[in-house]
Structure formats: C-alpha cells, structure tokens
Design an enzyme around this catalytic site. Structure first.
Site, mmCIF file in Angstrom:
data_model
loop_
_atom_site.group_PDB
_atom_site.id
_atom_site.type_symbol
_atom_site.label_atom_id
_atom_site.label_comp_id
_atom_site.label_asym_id
_atom_site.label_seq_id
_atom_site.Cartn_x
_atom_site.Cartn_y
_atom_site.Cartn_z
ATOM 1 C CB ILE A 9 -0.966 -0.018 1.213
ATOM 2 C CG1 ILE A 9 -1.930 1.176 1.180
ATOM 3 C CG2 ILE A 9 -0.225 -0.113 2.529
ATOM 4 C CD1 ILE A 9 -3.081 1.068 2.179
ATOM 5 C CB CYS A 10 1.156 4.085 0.880
ATOM 6 S SG CYS A 10 1.607 5.813 1.096
ATOM 7 C CB ALA A 11 5.751 4.620 -0.634
ATOM 8 C CB SER B 82 -4.510 0.016 -1.292
ATOM 9 O OG SER B 82 -5.568 0.912 -1.023
#
Length: 202
Positions: A105-107, A170
C-alpha cells in the site's frame, strides 16, 4: 485451517497502514505476525509519525515460515528500507511464486519493483499519487486509474496446473481499511469480509 498473514514493519513505516491492516485482519481471526526488518528485530520501530510499534518477531524468527498473505505498508523511509532488504525480497518472491497473496500500500509497491515481483506477468497496480512517477506505465506494471482505491491483479498460468498469482495494492492511509477488507475477502471469502466491514461501520 487458520489463515496466516505477515506484515512487515520498519523504522519509517506508515503507522496507519501497518496498524490498521494488522487490526482488521485480526478481526477476521487471521493470525498476523508483525515482523521487523531492523537489525534489532525485537525492538520497537519508530514509524513515520513518531508512533512506536513493537513487532511480534524478527526476520530471523520467520525465515522458514509459510504465510497465506505478505503485506508491505507504505511510508517513504520504510518502503525504501523494504525495497533495499534482500530477505524481504526473498520472502516476497517465495510467496508470490507459491501463489499466495502479496500486498503493498501507498509507497509499498516500491518493494515489488525493487525485488521484481511478478514483473513477467504484467500486473496492474496502484500506489500513492506522488510515487506513481517512479513507475513507467506498462513496464513492468500497468498503472491502474487513480479513482480505483484498491487494485487486485491476478495472472493465471495457461497450463494444466493453472496456478494463480496475486498482487494487491492500494493508495494510502485513508484507503487502508478497504485494502485490509480486500485481503480478508481473498483469504476467507466475501461473507467474512462483509461481517468485519459491517462491524467497522464502513
């Protein structure tokens, strides 16, 4: 059989993404190991907003373990550390090749790129908006449209075995609960995901 998940953490991990994922998976009675990638693997890690999280185990503790799902949270420094860690890469590669769910998720998808997870299968991914520039759309991953908050991408081998490979990605802190619910759906089915979702008032 009890489903088991591994959530990596390190100094600089995004605490919302790590802790929310751990919490939501445990609400579905999924056994979660919170594993530090730091050299002092049993010490608390300092997350990106100065929240300290105590791991359950170190990398050495779980080197022979098998999980149904492996999760990489974001956080700029944390995701870079996971992208640079060879043991993380080995664990991701093994579980991906075994057809288990690997998720970031994210980075966090930086770790997929660094460790070449699923690069031959042209998966579609998403990530934090400012991290998108680190990926070239179509090589080795296709970038999902920005309005898709969670992306579950599969590749099925065209042979008698028909093994399915999974990547779940995500976008960031606010999408973590949806991300975790998707993991529950994949591990324990839609009914269990709906039960947890309803209890959370999502």
């Amino acid at each position: 059989m009890t489903k088991k998940a591994l959530v990596f953490i390190s100094n600089g991990s995004e605490e919302i993404e790590a802790v929310t994922t751990i919490d939501v998976l445990r609400r579905a009675e999924i056994e979660v190991d919170v594993v530090s990638i730091e050299a002092n693997g049993h010490d608390a890690v300092k997350c990106s907003r100065n929240v300290y999280v105590v791991p359950d185990k170190s990398l050495d503790d779980i080197k022979n373990n098998q999980y149904d799902c492996v999760v990489i949270p974001g956080g700029n420094d944390g995701s870079k550390a996971m992208a640079a860690n060879a043991q993380v890469g080995q664990i991701l590669t093994k579980h991906y090749q075994d057809g288990k769910v690997v998720a970031a998720i994210c980075a966090g998808p930086r770790a997929f790129l660094a460790h070449k997870i699923g690069i031959d299968h042209k998966h579609t991914i998403t990530c934090y908006p400012t991290v998108r520039k680190e990926f070239t759309d179509g090589e080795p991953y296709k970038l999902d449209t920005p309005d898709h908050l969670v992306c579950h991408s599969t590749h099925t081998e065209k042979d008698a075995e028909g093994k399915v490979y999974h990547l779940v990605t995500s976008q960031g802190p606010a999408t973590t609960m949806l991300f975790a619910l998707k993991l529950i759906e994949l591990l324990k089915g839609q009914d269990e995901a709906t039960k947890v979702k309803d209890g959370l008032l999502v």
